[in-house]
Design a protein around this motif. Structure first.
Motif, PDB file in Angstrom:
ATOM      1  N   ARG A 262      80.313  74.526  11.220  1.00  8.16           N
ATOM      2  CA  ARG A 262      79.162  73.679  10.991  1.00  8.16           C
ATOM      3  C   ARG A 262      77.861  74.369  10.401  1.00  8.16           C
ATOM      4  O   ARG A 262      77.003  73.527  10.099  1.00  8.16           O
ATOM      5  CB  ARG A 262      78.802  73.252  12.492  1.00  8.16           C
ATOM      6  CG  ARG A 262      79.985  72.547  13.175  1.00  8.16           C
ATOM      7  CD  ARG A 262      79.428  71.787  14.754  1.00  8.16           C
ATOM      8  NE  ARG A 262      80.710  71.539  15.252  1.00  8.16           N
ATOM      9  CZ  ARG A 262      80.808  71.056  16.504  1.00  8.16           C
ATOM     10  NH1 ARG A 262      79.668  71.277  17.151  1.00  8.16           N
ATOM     11  NH2 ARG A 262      81.567  70.434  17.187  1.00  8.16           N
ATOM     12  N   PHE A 263      77.875  75.541  10.676  1.00  9.88           N
ATOM     13  CA  PHE A 263      76.674  76.153   9.894  1.00  9.88           C
ATOM     14  C   PHE A 263      76.682  76.978   8.659  1.00  9.88           C
ATOM     15  O   PHE A 263      75.820  77.230   7.876  1.00  9.88           O
ATOM     16  CB  PHE A 263      76.388  77.608  10.992  1.00  9.88           C
ATOM     17  CG  PHE A 263      76.095  77.241  12.409  1.00  9.88           C
ATOM     18  CD1 PHE A 263      74.542  77.046  12.693  1.00  9.88           C
ATOM     19  CD2 PHE A 263      77.153  77.014  13.433  1.00  9.88           C
ATOM     20  CE1 PHE A 263      74.213  76.394  14.000  1.00  9.88           C
ATOM     21  CE2 PHE A 263      76.822  76.916  14.719  1.00  9.88           C
ATOM     22  CZ  PHE A 263      75.378  76.343  15.330  1.00  9.88           C
ATOM     23  N   ARG A 266      74.917  75.061   6.089  1.00  8.33           N
ATOM     24  CA  ARG A 266      73.337  75.013   6.216  1.00  8.33           C
ATOM     25  C   ARG A 266      72.715  76.466   6.057  1.00  8.33           C
ATOM     26  O   ARG A 266      71.579  76.499   5.825  1.00  8.33           O
ATOM     27  CB  ARG A 266      73.096  74.418   7.542  1.00  8.33           C
ATOM     28  CG  ARG A 266      73.648  73.082   7.893  1.00  8.33           C
ATOM     29  CD  ARG A 266      73.344  72.939   9.566  1.00  8.33           C
ATOM     30  NE  ARG A 266      73.985  71.440   9.895  1.00  8.33           N
ATOM     31  CZ  ARG A 266      73.654  71.018  11.187  1.00  8.33           C
ATOM     32  NH1 ARG A 266      73.111  71.811  11.846  1.00  8.33           N
ATOM     33  NH2 ARG A 266      74.256  69.808  11.578  1.00  8.33           N
ATOM     34  N   PHE A 267      73.459  77.401   6.139  1.00 10.62           N
ATOM     35  CA  PHE A 267      72.846  78.793   6.097  1.00 10.62           C
ATOM     36  C   PHE A 267      73.736  79.502   5.155  1.00 10.62           C
ATOM     37  O   PHE A 267      74.843  79.533   5.358  1.00 10.62           O
ATOM     38  CB  PHE A 267      72.665  79.402   7.505  1.00 10.62           C
ATOM     39  CG  PHE A 267      71.913  78.472   8.543  1.00 10.62           C
ATOM     40  CD1 PHE A 267      70.608  78.474   8.480  1.00 10.62           C
ATOM     41  CD2 PHE A 267      72.784  77.746   9.494  1.00 10.62           C
ATOM     42  CE1 PHE A 267      69.829  77.906   9.398  1.00 10.62           C
ATOM     43  CE2 PHE A 267      72.027  77.207  10.255  1.00 10.62           C
ATOM     44  CZ  PHE A 267      70.434  77.104  10.405  1.00 10.62           C
ATOM     45  N   LEU A 272      73.164  84.453   8.262  1.00  5.68           N
ATOM     46  CA  LEU A 272      73.900  84.590   9.559  1.00  5.68           C
ATOM     47  C   LEU A 272      74.152  86.120   9.816  1.00  5.68           C
ATOM     48  O   LEU A 272      74.232  86.376  11.065  1.00  5.68           O
ATOM     49  CB  LEU A 272      75.180  83.819   9.264  1.00  5.68           C
ATOM     50  CG  LEU A 272      75.322  82.197   9.389  1.00  5.68           C
ATOM     51  CD1 LEU A 272      76.494  81.604   8.855  1.00  5.68           C
ATOM     52  CD2 LEU A 272      74.674  81.683  10.354  1.00  5.68           C
TER      53      LEU A 272
END
Length: 401
Positions: A262-263, A266-267, A272
């Motif tokens: 999910r991340f 986005r990143f 991260l």
């Protein structure tokens, strides 16, 4: 599927070794620096073991003979460890035997991952479902053995060594029963063509920065791996609670695996990773200064998902992208050996020194400082991480350590 069982049994041995082998060594009368050195010997062998096993597999393109041989030697050498216990052998004997044990036991995992990927033909969903059984095995062993030590405290060393030997024997039996998977055709590159390109790729400044950063991340885990269980026991925590706390870290890794995709969109991977380094430093500060608080201790163990899980996932992703084809096994072996083997070995040696000279709090705060140094190295390889395809990180389930 047989592969699930093999991974489950292999990680049963990890679930014994990581939480309980340092207390086992302490029970043999070794001091903090000796415990650190003996654990470092096991990890130091990881520098060379994966390289040798990766070379064997790459050249033969057959996994099972290599895995069966290393599993058999692991069983034999841990039986020798029990023999050392029975005769109260001197420190040097322990050092040699554990170095040899690490040389054959540590590299098994990297080739089990290769075996799993061959079986599922790079199907990430199938791989993830199978790989999860390794984490389940670690949890079962750490919690189960901790509970048994609580029930039979006078037999602690016997339980630790006995179950370790049993799980290594089980691994060998399942590997003997497992057929060779379908081989993967690889180009027949001569050493004259292969090695110059391989080393040229490896020596690029961003790649060296990335490997150095991962090295420091693993150095920063040294005090945790060497003395976390001993530290907890000195504060009155039972073996059962210690096993549960180690298991909690692995549960956090599993949760990370499910939420990480999910991340990823986005990143950036570099973002991260920087977050993981910051949380890692915070984790060591919490353990070093707030060990008496169960709440903060639980939170610190949940951060294992960041300090180990996320950094490992990014590492595997980057190496998967940077080294492919006939370079893949040896590229991953370099990553595992230098970053995880070398970093962990240096961290464990440093842990023994710090524990003896600055105490528990000082040792963990020193690891927080090493985490900051890893953050400095992040600036040298940020673009390299962001060049890696993010889908690969979503396929990785961490080692559970």
């Amino acid at each position: 599927m047989m592969m699930r069982t093999v991974l489950f049994v292999y990680f049963l041995s990890f679930g014994v070794f990581l939480p309980f082998f340092s207390p086992y060594l302490q029970a043999q009368g070794f001091n903090a620096q000796q415990v650190g050195a003996l654990l470092a010997a096991v990890m130091f062998a990881k520098i060379f073991g994966p390289l040798l096993l990766g070379w064997w597999v790459d050249h033969s393109n057959r996994l099972m003979p290599a895995l069966r041989s290393t599993a058999f030697l692991s069983l034999l050498l841990f039986a020798a460890v029990i023999g050392l216990t029975l005769i109260s052998a001197p420190f040097v004997w322990w050092l040699v035997v554990l170095l040899l044990f690490g040389l054959v036991w540590q590299p098994i995992l990297s080739q089990l991952d290769v075996l799993t990927l061959r079986i599922v033909a790079d199907d990430s969903h199938a791989y993830s479902a199978i790989r999860a059984w390794g984490s389940i095995g670690f949890i079962a062993a750490s919690v189960g053995l901790g509970w048994m030590i609580n029930l039979l405290p006078n037999y602690k060393t016997t339980l630790i060594s006995g179950f370790m030997l049993l799980f290594l024997f089980g691994l060998l039996m399942f590997l003997l029963a497992m057929p060779e998977p379908k081989t993967v055709p690889t180009p027949n590159l001569s050493s004259a063509h292969f090695w110059p390109g391989f080393w040229r790729h490896l020596r690029r400044p961003p790649m060296l920065g990335f490997l150095s950063m991962q090295f420091l991340v693993n150095v920063a885990h040294g005090v945790y791996y060497a003395f976390f269980s001993i530290y907890l026991a000195s504060k009155g925590y039972s073996a059962g609670v210690i096993g549960l706390l180690w298991a909690l870290g692995v549960v956090a890794e599993i949760v990370l695996f499910f939420v990480l995709p999910r991340f990823l969109g986005r990143f950036a991977l570099s973002t991260l990773f920087l977050l993981a380094i910051g949380l890692m430093a915070l984790r060591w500060v919490m353990i070093g200064t707030l060990i008496d608080s169960v709440f903060w201790l639980l939170l610190a163990q949940l951060l294992h998902a960041a300090s180990f899980g996320l950094t490992h996932a990014v590492g595997i992703t980057v190496m998967h992208q940077q080294f492919s084809g006939p370079m893949q096994a040896r590229g991953q072996a370099i990553f595992s050996g230098l970053s995880y083997g070398g970093g962990a070995a240096v961290g464990l040696l440093l842990a023994g020194f710090l524990w003896a000279h600055v105490g528990a709090t000082g040792a963990f705060l020193s690891m927080a400082f090493v985490s900051v140094l890893a953050g400095v190295m992040w600036f040298t390889c940020r673009r390299l991480m962001d060049d890696a395809p993010t889908f690969a990180a979503g396929e990785v389930l961490t080692d559970g350590v």
